[in-house]
Scaffold this active site. Structure first.
Site, PDB file in Angstrom:
ATOM      1  N   CYS B  50     -33.864 -44.234 -51.130  1.00  0.00           N
ATOM      2  CA  CYS B  50     -33.435 -44.461 -52.720  1.00  0.00           C
ATOM      3  C   CYS B  50     -32.670 -43.524 -53.172  1.00  0.00           C
ATOM      4  CB  CYS B  50     -34.709 -44.799 -53.357  1.00  0.00           C
ATOM      5  SG  CYS B  50     -36.121 -43.689 -53.306  1.00  0.00           S
ATOM      6  N   HIS B  99     -25.312 -29.455 -43.485  1.00  0.00           N
ATOM      7  CA  HIS B  99     -25.779 -30.556 -44.340  1.00  0.00           C
ATOM      8  C   HIS B  99     -27.047 -31.210 -43.839  1.00  0.00           C
ATOM      9  CE1 HIS B  99     -25.416 -33.671 -47.766  1.00  0.00           C
ATOM     10  NE2 HIS B  99     -25.779 -34.506 -46.502  1.00  0.00           N
TER      11      HIS B  99
END
Lengths: 270, 440
Positions: B50, B99
């Site tokens: 989400c 990342h």
């Protein structure tokens, strides 16, 4: 000569207290608590060795006079702490208990540790039983007081919503409330027995069970306070009010030790 | 041929963009296969939560691969590329690896240190493995990311304190009650956050659940879900006597839980503490309730305050985590660089061997009637020349394999020996011709 054991015990207790304080203010350093616990145990062993040596030297249980009484109270508090630490594994207890021990023992260092001869009328097996029971009861009350102080700190943080580093170290309110009560329900019977045996001893020594000397009167007040605490508990008193009451009770114990016993009146002068 | 990351997260895109882009789990397999079908995409993985949607991929040509992935996103999720331009970030090579490690270690999460992201990443990895859309590089990257996340978790205190509201509620309940076993929680009204908090409490030992709601049916439904019992809304003040924890979110515009009701309940329960959590805005519990002894009232701002102070504590730990990640990125890149040199050397050997055999054939055809011995010595000579010529370049390639900037050297070697034979590469190589001219 033996006093060196006592001094060594004090130094080790001091280290333990410092370690425990460092532990509670720096949350990520867990090994400080381990170090402090080891130091406390070492201090207790030295302390006990001193107690036994003094006992053999004076050929009576060394709980007579101000120095010996404080000495035994300190031992009792450390013993209660070690039992509770083993049972509940709350290192933060040490951060409060050890400084109390150190604070109590400092006055003991100042007074003479010399062994004094006892008034012949007082020489009796009852002496050791009376004093050790009473002082052990006091040790339990000291523990209850400390845990109440911790309770109030934690309670305040939760109420005010300022959660400092110490918040994470202190145990839950419920456990503190419970073990504080346990300590009193363990200490009060000891204290009671201490008073009863003292009374029997008084009858043997002076022919009267009770003579309202300052120490007796003060102890009776203390006894009533703790009885009230136990009674109020069954009526549902708990938490903050209880903590205040428990601290107040121990203040009476401290006054008894440091003030009442020093008043030059009555039979309990030392 | 390093890792590419294309994606967006709570840091770059608002929720309405994120939800449009998110890949539903049910069709994830199809999405993966579709993406794998795009030209030049060799490996791919889709992480869709989400708070973030990210594609981890390896492409034949990195720059072209990035474009293909972007095209896939807008085609597959039916969004105009322009509307994504602002939200999408692209990382390649070392920044892409870093990342991935930061995401796995929860340093890039909305709530730094939250533990869910690692599980989500593992699920995404599993989906990639199951659908065979990942291979050596992405597999290595993900395995490494997972182990880095574990290292960060054990070596720093980043995940120690509660940093979400529902976890903060559990942390506070623990400091009030200690063991939550045998405690009763009461839900007054239902909302997503209230349910979440209740669920966390149940996971931490709370056994008994009471649910009161204005619509009784909803209460019954929720109670069933929590294995608890439903209470009529009008009856909640009497039931408050047994509740150790109250979670309130009724959506009412006034105080539902009054000072009177609470002090009455407290007498009924012999002043045993109550922990009250008011998640509703406007508040549903009279703030004065907090003044009653043994009542601990936290509203949403108070909980957020707890969370914020915990987050501050995590900041320092996050810095240590970043250091760990930098080290780990370096070790990963070493592996990847070593991986790149092998195909280059193999290609180089094959190409030159191919030339040697062809030229040898030609020469032998012209040299009619030579003896077998002579033939063998000509063959040996060709072999020796090839070996001598290739020796130095191969040694240099191998040596530079673990140094930074070696990718450039491999690229250069491939161009120099014309190892990439397909048309696209040739075009690409021609494009570089100008550069060569300049440098000469």
């Amino acid at each position: 000569m033996n006093i060196q054991f006592f001094q060594a015990a004090m130094v080790v207790y001091l280290l333990a207290a410092a370690g425990y304080i460092a532990y509670i203010i720096a949350p990520e350093k867990k090994n400080r608590a381990v170090f402090s616990l080891v130091a406390t145990v070492a201090g207790f062993l030295l302390h006990t060795a001193y107690f036994i040596l003094r006992w053999s030297e004076s050929s009576r249980i060394p709980i007579t006079g101000f120095f010996e009484a404080i000495n035994f109270l300190g031992m009792g508090i450390v013993l209660v702490f070690l039992i509770m630490e083993a049972r509940y594994r709350i290192a933060a207890l040490g951060s409060f208990m050890l400084p109390l021990v150190v604070l109590l023992m400092v006055p003991a260092l100042a007074v003479s540790g010399k062994i004094v001869d006892l008034n012949p009328v007082l020489k009796s097996g009852w002496l050791g039983i009376h004093t050790s029971l009473a002082v052990l009861g006091d040790s339990a009350f000291a523990f209850a007081c400390i845990i109440s102080v911790m309770y109030l700190i934690q309670e305040r943080q939760l109420k005010k919503k300022h959660l400092g580093a110490i918040f994470h170290r202190l145990p839950s309110l419920e456990i503190m409330d419970t073990i504080g009560y346990k300590a009193i329900s363990f200490g009060w019977p000891l204290f009671t027995l201490g008073m009863v045996t003292g009374s029997i001893w008084a009858e043997i020594a002076w022919g009267t069970y009770w003579s309202w000397d300052p120490k007796e009167t003060w102890s009776l007040i203390t006894w009533v306070i703790y009885l009230a605490i136990l009674h109020l508990r069954t009526l549902g008193w708990r938490g903050k009010k209880m903590a205040y009451l428990t601290i107040a009770g121990f203040l009476f114990v401290l006054v008894s030790f440091f003030v009442v016993s020093r008043i030059q009146l009555g039979k309990h002068v030392f | 041929m390093g890792v590419i990351v294309v994606g967006l997260s709570h840091k770059t895109a608002p929720v309405d963009v994120r939800e449009k882009l998110s890949f539903p789990e049910a069709s994830l397999a199809d999405s993966l296969k579709t993406l794998r079908g795009y030209e030049g995409v060799r490996e791919c993985l889709i992480l869709s939560t989400c708070n973030r949607v990210e594609i981890y991929a390896v492409a034949q040509d990195t720059a072209a691969g990035v474009e293909q992935i972007k095209r896939f996103i807008s085609e597959h999720r039916k969004i105009a590329p322009e509307s994504l331009a602002q939200s999408l970030y692209v990382h390649t090579e070392a920044p892409a690896v870093r990342h991935a490690f930061r995401v796995a270690s929860s340093l890039d999460s909305m709530v730094v240190g939250e533990p869910q992201i690692l599980g989500q990443l593992k699920d995404a990895f599993e989906a990639g493995l199951k659908n065979k859309t990942t291979s050596a590089i992405v597999n290595k990257l993900l395995k490494k990311a997972i182990s880095v996340a574990k290292r960060v978790r054990t070596e720093t205190k980043i995940a120690e304190s509660a940093v979400s509201i529902s976890f903060a509620a559990v942390e506070l309940a623990r400091k009030i009650f200690g063991d939550l076993q045998g405690k009763t929680v009461m839900l007054l009204g239902a909302g997503e956050m209230a349910e979440l908090a209740a669920r966390h409490l149940i996971n931490n030992g709370v056994k008994s659940v009471l649910v009161a709601n204005r619509t009784f049916e909803r209460a019954v439904e929720l109670a069933k879900e929590f294995n608890g019992s439903a209470v009529r809304f009008e009856d909640f003040p009497t039931e408050l006597v047994v509740a150790d924890i109250l979670i309130c979110s009724t959506g009412a515009a006034h105080y539902v839980v009054t000072h009177d009701a609470v002090s009455k309940a407290l007498k009924g329960r012999h002043h045993k503490p109550i922990f009250m959590i008011d998640i509703s805005v406007p508040r549903n519990i009279d703030p004065d309730v907090n003044k009653i002894d043994n009542v601990y009232l936290y509203d949403i701002d108070n909980l957020q305050g707890v969370v914020n102070s915990n987050i501050e504590g995590r900041q320092k730990e996050a810095e240590r985590a970043e250091e760990i990640i930098l080290q780990e990125v370096e070790t990963y890149l070493q592996w990847e660089r070593a991986l790149d040199v092998v195909p280059t050397i193999v290609d180089l050997r094959e190409k030159v061997e191919d030339m040697r055999l062809r030229e040898l054939d030609k020469a032998l055809c012209q040299l009619n009637g030579i003896t077998d011995d002579q033939r063998r010595s000509v063959e040996a000579m060709s072999q020796a020349i090839v070996n001598k010529i290739l020796h130095a370049p191969i040694v240099v390639l191998k040596q530079s394999a673990s140094e930074t900037g070696s990718e450039d050297l491999f690229q250069f070697a491939r161009r120099l020996f014309n190892l990439d034979k397909d048309l696209k590469k040739c075009v690409h190589a021609k494009g570089f011709g100008g550069d060569e001219g300049k440098s000469e």
